[in-house]
Motif scaffolding. Structure first.
Motif, PDB file in Angstrom:
ATOM      1  N   PRO A 547       0.832  -1.215   0.000  1.00 57.58           N
ATOM      2  CA  PRO A 547       0.000   0.000   0.000  1.00 57.58           C
ATOM      3  C   PRO A 547       0.864   1.263   0.000  1.00 57.58           C
ATOM      4  O   PRO A 547       2.035   1.228   0.391  1.00 57.58           O
ATOM      5  CB  PRO A 547      -0.786  -0.117   1.304  1.00 57.58           C
ATOM      6  N   PRO A 548       0.306   2.387  -0.423  1.00 56.69           N
ATOM      7  CA  PRO A 548       1.071   3.641  -0.374  1.00 56.69           C
ATOM      8  C   PRO A 548       1.285   4.095   1.064  1.00 56.69           C
ATOM      9  O   PRO A 548       0.475   3.823   1.937  1.00 56.69           O
ATOM     10  CB  PRO A 548       0.171   4.615  -1.141  1.00 56.69           C
ATOM     11  N   GLY A 549       2.379   4.771   1.302  1.00 54.90           N
ATOM     12  CA  GLY A 549       2.697   5.270   2.633  1.00 54.90           C
ATOM     13  C   GLY A 549       4.180   5.132   2.917  1.00 54.90           C
ATOM     14  O   GLY A 549       4.966   4.667   2.085  1.00 54.90           O
ATOM     15  N   GLU A 550       4.574   5.530   4.125  1.00 61.88           N
ATOM     16  CA  GLU A 550       5.972   5.483   4.533  1.00 61.88           C
ATOM     17  C   GLU A 550       6.265   4.148   5.209  1.00 61.88           C
ATOM     18  O   GLU A 550       5.740   3.857   6.297  1.00 61.88           O
ATOM     19  CB  GLU A 550       6.260   6.636   5.499  1.00 61.88           C
ATOM     20  N   LEU A 551       7.082   3.308   4.590  1.00 60.67           N
ATOM     21  CA  LEU A 551       7.404   1.990   5.139  1.00 60.67           C
ATOM     22  C   LEU A 551       8.257   2.150   6.399  1.00 60.67           C
ATOM     23  O   LEU A 551       9.282   2.831   6.377  1.00 60.67           O
ATOM     24  CB  LEU A 551       8.133   1.153   4.094  1.00 60.67           C
ATOM     25  N   ILE A 552       7.840   1.485   7.480  1.00 64.31           N
ATOM     26  CA  ILE A 552       8.579   1.556   8.748  1.00 64.31           C
ATOM     27  C   ILE A 552       9.416   0.299   8.955  1.00 64.31           C
ATOM     28  O   ILE A 552      10.618   0.376   9.211  1.00 64.31           O
ATOM     29  CB  ILE A 552       7.598   1.742   9.927  1.00 64.31           C
ATOM     30  N   LEU A 553       8.790  -0.873   8.855  1.00 63.02           N
ATOM     31  CA  LEU A 553       9.491  -2.137   9.061  1.00 63.02           C
ATOM     32  C   LEU A 553       8.876  -3.201   8.170  1.00 63.02           C
ATOM     33  O   LEU A 553       7.673  -3.155   7.871  1.00 63.02           O
ATOM     34  CB  LEU A 553       9.372  -2.602  10.520  1.00 63.02           C
ATOM     35  N   ARG A 554       9.695  -4.177   7.792  1.00 69.99           N
ATOM     36  CA  ARG A 554       9.172  -5.368   7.129  1.00 69.99           C
ATOM     37  C   ARG A 554       9.848  -6.584   7.737  1.00 69.99           C
ATOM     38  O   ARG A 554      11.049  -6.586   8.010  1.00 69.99           O
ATOM     39  CB  ARG A 554       9.307  -5.297   5.618  1.00 69.99           C
TER      40      ARG A 554
END
Length: 580
Positions: A547-554
């Motif tokens: 999804p769109p947005g600011e990735l924090i962790l994966r």
């Protein structure tokens, strides 16, 4: 009305990425450190052996508390360290107000509390009030007293049925296999009464219909509260009081529901008089201030019934076993999370979330099967189908990230931050769980999740201790998973846990809200919004769009596996993302 529709969607701001939200839980501003805390379970005999006898000890825990503070947990829970013959790894207590010499001394305990205070870690102790050891002075007195005496009345003694009382008083079964009753030999040498033990025959159940039992445990509570303990995890909290007359039960020994036998009818569990006990205990804790807590190991269903244990004047927390058992089934997970939050919100209590403990196969191993894995309460033996550890570790990282994004408290089990699997090749001669011996090996038992931890890869016994061999053998693969080896690896399981816990605290997710994001919920994925943090777990076999947005962790970082593409969520991966 569905519990999914109880909250107003007006509390959320839909974005272009989300066309449908289903609110479940509002953010909490209630006071209480436990409401959002991450609590780390320490199994003392397997944590760290400082004196070299092959068994972990309190001094070893004290020496490594700094590692737990740097991990980012708020408190530690100590499994039993009391005096005990150790027939059931300390859950058979012979003296509730002393430390077993195996683990050290009361002075060692005081040093542990002092170091925890220095590190701003709280300490919770296991309390075992349903049963004690048959070596406890009170039970020894009961054995030598007359039938129906005050000494016998501390426990549940009954005359047998049938000719000469040769049959048990009822048909109850032990959790560890076999009858829940054992007959004693009286002082005159003749077969006599039977005593109840819901667990091992060396663990007689107390008689909680006797006020003297209440008084004794109130003394025990005060003893440890006076030494600075922050609360108690109450072992089998649902079992203390038994139904009047001890009626027969045709359902499961553990009281879980089965066809024709709903768990709420089990005569040895969940009796109404329990709540008065815990109200009294709550009042004692409050004498010591507002920050001492009780957590119930109360395996009762359904979840609205569990909420009765955490009403404002009873327990502060209860373990969420339905969540632990939901596995990676997205439908079951969604139902359990929704039901938990709505049921506990109704009484003003936080939910807790947990994936592993000392009684179940570690989730790295549970999630390493594509088909059925081990049954609940059993381990994995040398002759069983073994899990795929690489698959299990990837899924475990995803499941943990999904769990730690949820509002409420969370419990971690020692070693899960290292991605440890169960030990599957313990020889029969070395197994120590009474489940294994009481069933003649038909049930493997829980030893596999209790193996001593690897701390330093190049040291003897992987750094657990430099003396005797550990009380259970460590797998040959564990030095590669040792804490020191993972410290310097940015893609390690350990460093993923540190990152998750740091972000969880910074974003205050434990105090947050929850709304299901229907756009990313399917038969193979589950997504929720906690405040403005989107959590998505992909349990399917194929990647899904990020999804769109600011990735924090994966979570894929924990196994060193790059996602298939930067704009995708890989199979078996969870992401945290700040929604745009």
């Amino acid at each position: 009305m569905s519990v999914d529709s109880l909250l107003s969607v007006e509390a959320y701001e839909p974005t272009a990425a989300f066309t449908q939200l289903t609110p479940v839980h509002d953010a909490s501003n209630a006071h209480g450190w436990w409401r959002s805390a991450v609590i780390y379970q320490i199994y003392p005999r397997s944590f760290r052996d400082l004196n070299g006898d092959g068994v972990g000890d309190l001094a070893g825990i004290t020496a490594e508390l700094g590692q737990l503070a740097s991990l980012g947990v708020d408190a530690v829970w100590l499994s039993p360290f009391y005096r005990s013959p150790q027939r059931d790894a300390g859950y058979d207590v012979s003296d509730y107000c002393d430390v077993d010499p195996l683990f050290g001394t009361l002075a060692d305990f005081d040093a542990l509390i002092a170091e925890a205070n220095r590190l701003n870690l709280r300490v919770i102790a296991d309390l075992v009030p349903n049963h004690c050891s048959d070596q406890h002075v009170a039970f020894q007195a009961a054995l030598h007293a007359d039938p129906h005496s005050p000494e016998r009345n501390m426990f549940i003694f009954r005359d047998g049925q049938g000719p000469d009382g040769n049959e048990p008083p009822n048909n109850w079964q032990s959790h560890f296999g076999g009858s829940a009753w054992t007959r004693i030999i009286e002082a005159d040498g003749r077969p006599g009464q039977w005593f109840l033990h819901l667990f091992d025959s060396s663990q007689p159940d107390f008689n909680w219909d006797n006020p003297a039992v209440h008084a004794e445990f109130e003394r025990v509570l005060r003893f440890w509260l006076d030494r600075g303990i922050s609360g108690f995890r109450v072992d089998v909290a649902h079992a203390l009081v038994k139904a009047a007359g001890l009626p027969n039960w045709g359902g499961r020994a553990d009281g879980n529901s089965s066809d024709g036998f709903p768990g709420q009818d089990a005569p040895m569990f969940g009796q109404p008089a329990l709540h008065d006990i815990y109200r009294r205990w709550r009042s004692i804790l409050e004498e010591y201030g507002p920050d001492r807590i009780l957590c119930a190991e109360a395996n009762v269903d359904p979840l609205p019934r569990l909420a009765q244990w955490v009403r404002p004047d009873e327990m502060h927390q209860a373990f969420n076993f339905p969540y632990l058992h939901a596995g990676l089934d997205v439908y079951r997970l969604r139902h359990t999370i929704t039901d938990s939050l709505v049921s506990l919100d109704a009484v003003g209590a936080p939910s807790t979330w947990v994936l592993s403990n000392h009684d179940v196969v570690r989730h790295v191993s549970r999630f390493g099967y594509d088909g059925p894995g081990p049954r609940d309460g059993d381990g994995i033996g040398p002759d069983d189908l073994h899990p795929n550890e690489e698959l299990g570790r990837r899924r475990a990282a995803a499941a943990t990230m999904f769990m730690l994004g949820l509002p409420g408290g969370a419990y971690l089990y020692q070693g899960e931050e290292l991605g440890l699997p169960d030990s599957t090749n313990i020889p029969a001669a070395l197994r120590q769980d009474p489940t294994f011996s009481r069933t003649g090996g038909a049930r493997i038992g829980r030893d596999g999740c209790r193996v001593p931890l690897p701390w330093r890869s190049e040291d003897a016994n992987a750094g657990f201790g430099d003396g005797r061999d550990p009380w259970l053998p460590q797998p040959e693969s564990w030095p590669a998973l040792a804490r020191d080896k993972q410290e310097s690896d940015p893609a390690s399981h350990l460093n993923l846990y540190r990152a998750m816990l740091a972000e969880r605290a910074a974003l205050r997710l434990g105090e947050g809200s929850l709304a299901w994001v229907e756009d990313y919920c399917s038969g193979s994925s589950l997504a929720y919004l906690n405040g403005n943090i989107l959590v998505v777990m992909n349990t399917g076999d194929h990647p899904m769009p990020l999804p769109p947005g600011e990735l924090i962790l994966r979570s894929s970082a924990a196994v060193g596996a790059e996602p298939q593409a930067a704009d995708q969520i890989s199979s078996g991966e969870t992401i945290w993302l700040k929604a745009s």
